[in-house]
Design a protein around this motif. Structure first.
Motif, PDB file in Angstrom:
ATOM      1  N   TYR A  62     -18.196 -21.827 -12.299  1.00 40.93           N
ATOM      2  CA  TYR A  62     -17.027 -22.169 -11.492  1.00 40.93           C
ATOM      3  C   TYR A  62     -16.655 -21.007 -10.587  1.00 40.93           C
ATOM      4  O   TYR A  62     -16.770 -19.853 -10.971  1.00 40.93           O
ATOM      5  CB  TYR A  62     -15.818 -22.476 -12.386  1.00 40.93           C
ATOM      6  CG  TYR A  62     -16.040 -23.627 -13.322  1.00 40.93           C
ATOM      7  CD1 TYR A  62     -16.035 -24.930 -12.861  1.00 40.93           C
ATOM      8  CD2 TYR A  62     -16.256 -23.400 -14.674  1.00 40.93           C
ATOM      9  CE1 TYR A  62     -16.240 -25.991 -13.720  1.00 40.93           C
ATOM     10  CE2 TYR A  62     -16.456 -24.453 -15.544  1.00 40.93           C
ATOM     11  CZ  TYR A  62     -16.451 -25.745 -15.061  1.00 40.93           C
ATOM     12  OH  TYR A  62     -16.660 -26.791 -15.918  1.00 40.93           O
ATOM     13  N   VAL A  63     -16.186 -21.345  -9.404  1.00 40.37           N
ATOM     14  CA  VAL A  63     -15.658 -20.353  -8.472  1.00 40.37           C
ATOM     15  C   VAL A  63     -14.304 -20.865  -7.998  1.00 40.37           C
ATOM     16  O   VAL A  63     -14.113 -22.067  -7.820  1.00 40.37           O
ATOM     17  CB  VAL A  63     -16.628 -20.103  -7.285  1.00 40.37           C
ATOM     18  CG1 VAL A  63     -16.894 -21.357  -6.502  1.00 40.37           C
ATOM     19  CG2 VAL A  63     -16.118 -18.997  -6.385  1.00 40.37           C
ATOM     20  N   VAL A  64     -13.365 -19.943  -7.834  1.00 40.66           N
ATOM     21  CA  VAL A  64     -12.000 -20.309  -7.457  1.00 40.66           C
ATOM     22  C   VAL A  64     -11.638 -19.632  -6.142  1.00 40.66           C
ATOM     23  O   VAL A  64     -11.889 -18.439  -5.963  1.00 40.66           O
ATOM     24  CB  VAL A  64     -10.990 -19.856  -8.551  1.00 40.66           C
ATOM     25  CG1 VAL A  64      -9.556 -20.129  -8.116  1.00 40.66           C
ATOM     26  CG2 VAL A  64     -11.294 -20.543  -9.870  1.00 40.66           C
ATOM     27  N   VAL A  65     -11.056 -20.406  -5.232  1.00 36.92           N
ATOM     28  CA  VAL A  65     -10.468 -19.855  -4.020  1.00 36.92           C
ATOM     29  C   VAL A  65      -8.960 -20.014  -4.174  1.00 36.92           C
ATOM     30  O   VAL A  65      -8.467 -21.130  -4.317  1.00 36.92           O
ATOM     31  CB  VAL A  65     -10.942 -20.583  -2.739  1.00 36.92           C
ATOM     32  CG1 VAL A  65     -10.217 -20.036  -1.515  1.00 36.92           C
ATOM     33  CG2 VAL A  65     -12.441 -20.455  -2.579  1.00 36.92           C
ATOM     34  N   ILE A  66      -8.240 -18.907  -4.192  1.00 30.98           N
ATOM     35  CA  ILE A  66      -6.787 -18.951  -4.310  1.00 30.98           C
ATOM     36  C   ILE A  66      -6.211 -18.920  -2.896  1.00 30.98           C
ATOM     37  O   ILE A  66      -6.402 -17.958  -2.163  1.00 30.98           O
ATOM     38  CB  ILE A  66      -6.251 -17.759  -5.128  1.00 30.98           C
ATOM     39  CG1 ILE A  66      -6.816 -17.798  -6.548  1.00 30.98           C
ATOM     40  CG2 ILE A  66      -4.717 -17.772  -5.137  1.00 30.98           C
ATOM     41  CD1 ILE A  66      -6.441 -16.610  -7.405  1.00 30.98           C
ATOM     42  N   VAL A 102      -9.832 -14.522  -2.778  1.00 32.11           N
ATOM     43  CA  VAL A 102      -8.478 -14.686  -2.241  1.00 32.11           C
ATOM     44  C   VAL A 102      -8.512 -14.261  -0.775  1.00 32.11           C
ATOM     45  O   VAL A 102      -8.474 -13.073  -0.466  1.00 32.11           O
ATOM     46  CB  VAL A 102      -7.430 -13.846  -3.005  1.00 32.11           C
ATOM     47  CG1 VAL A 102      -6.020 -14.194  -2.525  1.00 32.11           C
ATOM     48  CG2 VAL A 102      -7.553 -14.029  -4.508  1.00 32.11           C
ATOM     49  N   PRO A 103      -8.620 -15.226   0.150  1.00 32.17           N
ATOM     50  CA  PRO A 103      -8.617 -14.873   1.575  1.00 32.17           C
ATOM     51  C   PRO A 103      -7.206 -14.521   2.042  1.00 32.17           C
ATOM     52  O   PRO A 103      -6.227 -14.756   1.331  1.00 32.17           O
ATOM     53  CB  PRO A 103      -9.116 -16.157   2.245  1.00 32.17           C
ATOM     54  CG  PRO A 103      -8.737 -17.248   1.302  1.00 32.17           C
ATOM     55  CD  PRO A 103      -8.773 -16.656  -0.077  1.00 32.17           C
ATOM     56  N   LEU A 104      -7.126 -13.967   3.229  1.00 34.97           N
ATOM     57  CA  LEU A 104      -5.839 -13.638   3.839  1.00 34.97           C
ATOM     58  C   LEU A 104      -5.686 -14.480   5.092  1.00 34.97           C
ATOM     59  O   LEU A 104      -6.565 -14.477   5.959  1.00 34.97           O
ATOM     60  CB  LEU A 104      -5.781 -12.145   4.191  1.00 34.97           C
ATOM     61  CG  LEU A 104      -4.475 -11.634   4.776  1.00 34.97           C
ATOM     62  CD1 LEU A 104      -3.322 -11.825   3.781  1.00 34.97           C
ATOM     63  CD2 LEU A 104      -4.604 -10.168   5.147  1.00 34.97           C
ATOM     64  N   LEU A 105      -4.593 -15.208   5.177  1.00 36.62           N
ATOM     65  CA  LEU A 105      -4.370 -16.073   6.332  1.00 36.62           C
ATOM     66  C   LEU A 105      -4.176 -15.243   7.602  1.00 36.62           C
ATOM     67  O   LEU A 105      -3.626 -14.148   7.557  1.00 36.62           O
ATOM     68  CB  LEU A 105      -3.150 -16.963   6.099  1.00 36.62           C
ATOM     69  CG  LEU A 105      -3.294 -18.018   5.009  1.00 36.62           C
ATOM     70  CD1 LEU A 105      -1.971 -18.735   4.781  1.00 36.62           C
ATOM     71  CD2 LEU A 105      -4.383 -19.011   5.352  1.00 36.62           C
ATOM     72  N   GLU A 135      -9.446 -22.942   9.762  1.00 35.42           N
ATOM     73  CA  GLU A 135     -10.752 -22.293   9.905  1.00 35.42           C
ATOM     74  C   GLU A 135     -10.961 -21.232   8.829  1.00 35.42           C
ATOM     75  O   GLU A 135     -12.055 -21.112   8.274  1.00 35.42           O
ATOM     76  CB  GLU A 135     -10.892 -21.675  11.292  1.00 35.42           C
ATOM     77  CG  GLU A 135     -11.081 -22.708  12.386  1.00 35.42           C
ATOM     78  CD  GLU A 135     -11.033 -22.114  13.793  1.00 35.42           C
ATOM     79  OE1 GLU A 135     -11.104 -20.866  13.922  1.00 35.42           O
ATOM     80  OE2 GLU A 135     -10.915 -22.897  14.743  1.00 35.42           O
ATOM     81  N   GLU A 136      -9.924 -20.457   8.520  1.00 28.28           N
ATOM     82  CA  GLU A 136     -10.039 -19.427   7.476  1.00 28.28           C
ATOM     83  C   GLU A 136     -10.309 -20.080   6.114  1.00 28.28           C
ATOM     84  O   GLU A 136     -11.164 -19.620   5.360  1.00 28.28           O
ATOM     85  CB  GLU A 136      -8.777 -18.572   7.416  1.00 28.28           C
ATOM     86  CG  GLU A 136      -8.851 -17.445   6.412  1.00 28.28           C
ATOM     87  CD  GLU A 136      -9.918 -16.419   6.732  1.00 28.28           C
ATOM     88  OE1 GLU A 136     -10.507 -15.876   5.769  1.00 28.28           O
ATOM     89  OE2 GLU A 136     -10.163 -16.138   7.914  1.00 28.28           O
ATOM     90  N   VAL A 185     -14.060 -21.645   1.702  1.00 26.97           N
ATOM     91  CA  VAL A 185     -14.680 -22.685   0.868  1.00 26.97           C
ATOM     92  C   VAL A 185     -16.195 -22.653   1.046  1.00 26.97           C
ATOM     93  O   VAL A 185     -16.952 -22.739   0.071  1.00 26.97           O
ATOM     94  CB  VAL A 185     -14.092 -24.075   1.204  1.00 26.97           C
ATOM     95  CG1 VAL A 185     -14.933 -25.187   0.606  1.00 26.97           C
ATOM     96  CG2 VAL A 185     -12.656 -24.162   0.717  1.00 26.97           C
ATOM     97  N   ARG A 186     -16.671 -22.495   2.274  1.00 29.43           N
ATOM     98  CA  ARG A 186     -18.121 -22.423   2.531  1.00 29.43           C
ATOM     99  C   ARG A 186     -18.741 -21.252   1.786  1.00 29.43           C
ATOM    100  O   ARG A 186     -19.779 -21.399   1.121  1.00 29.43           O
ATOM    101  CB  ARG A 186     -18.373 -22.298   4.034  1.00 29.43           C
ATOM    102  CG  ARG A 186     -19.860 -22.138   4.385  1.00 29.43           C
ATOM    103  CD  ARG A 186     -20.099 -21.999   5.875  1.00 29.43           C
ATOM    104  NE  ARG A 186     -19.386 -20.920   6.511  1.00 29.43           N
ATOM    105  CZ  ARG A 186     -19.757 -19.634   6.495  1.00 29.43           C
ATOM    106  NH1 ARG A 186     -20.827 -19.267   5.837  1.00 29.43           N
ATOM    107  NH2 ARG A 186     -19.039 -18.717   7.126  1.00 29.43           N
ATOM    108  N   LEU A 187     -18.110 -20.086   1.846  1.00 33.01           N
ATOM    109  CA  LEU A 187     -18.637 -18.913   1.152  1.00 33.01           C
ATOM    110  C   LEU A 187     -18.570 -19.106  -0.358  1.00 33.01           C
ATOM    111  O   LEU A 187     -19.510 -18.741  -1.080  1.00 33.01           O
ATOM    112  CB  LEU A 187     -17.855 -17.664   1.568  1.00 33.01           C
ATOM    113  CG  LEU A 187     -17.991 -17.244   3.026  1.00 33.01           C
ATOM    114  CD1 LEU A 187     -17.080 -16.048   3.316  1.00 33.01           C
ATOM    115  CD2 LEU A 187     -19.418 -16.949   3.404  1.00 33.01           C
ATOM    116  N   ALA A 188     -17.483 -19.671  -0.840  1.00 29.72           N
ATOM    117  CA  ALA A 188     -17.321 -19.850  -2.289  1.00 29.72           C
ATOM    118  C   ALA A 188     -18.371 -20.797  -2.864  1.00 29.72           C
ATOM    119  O   ALA A 188     -18.836 -20.603  -3.983  1.00 29.72           O
ATOM    120  CB  ALA A 188     -15.914 -20.387  -2.577  1.00 29.72           C
TER     121      ALA A 188
END
Length: 153
Positions: free
Chosen positions: A82-86, A113-116, A137-138, A143-146
């Protein structure tokens, strides 16, 4: 080609920051010769995604008031189940989500955890000019990278 450009940018930014070396987390990813005999290095999708994340994070870090708010990636050095994007909220950053990210990481997840766009920029007014489309887009990029960092998002 795009990934190699990002890796190069990341390497140059590390050198410019005075660190001069690629972190072990990136250099430990296996690079092998291309199967077609072209001699070019092959990076796994995981290694490519990780390198792209770090390259994007370094570029973003250069615009921040405080580097503690930079995008965050906690990974186990390999794809996990599993991978999580917060997704942070308005005016939030990875700094505020670090405790949650660390708990998920300790349970075996790769966590991003990306930064908007516009958040925590030195140019404070940038947050008012960031568009909804930039936010989308961010998130889509994250999501693509995750998806390359785990079996299930």
């Amino acid at each position: 080609m795009r990934h190699l450009t990002l890796i190069l940018l990341f390497s140059l930014s590390l050198t410019a920051c005075g660190r001069g070396e690629i972190p072990p987390a990136i250099s430990s990813s296996p690079a092998t010769a291309m199967p077609n005999g072209s001699g070019a290095a092959y990076l796994s999708p995981f290694a490519q995604a990780k390198a792209e994340f770090y390259a994007r994070a370094e570029l973003r870090k250069a615009t921040l008031k405080d580097p503690r708010h930079a995008p965050l990636l906690l990974d186990h050095g390999r794809p996990t189940r599993y991978v999580v994007v917060i997704s942070t909220g308005l005016y939030d950053s990875a700094y505020g989500q670090r405790p949650l990210a660390e708990r998920l990481y300790k349970r075996g997840f790769n966590v991003m955890v990306p930064l908007l766009p516009g958040h925590w920029d030195r140019e404070h007014a940038r947050i008012d000019s960031a568009s909804y489309q930039e936010y989308i887009e961010e998130q889509n990029t994250s999501v693509r990278l995750a998806k390359a960092m785990g079996q299930e998002l």
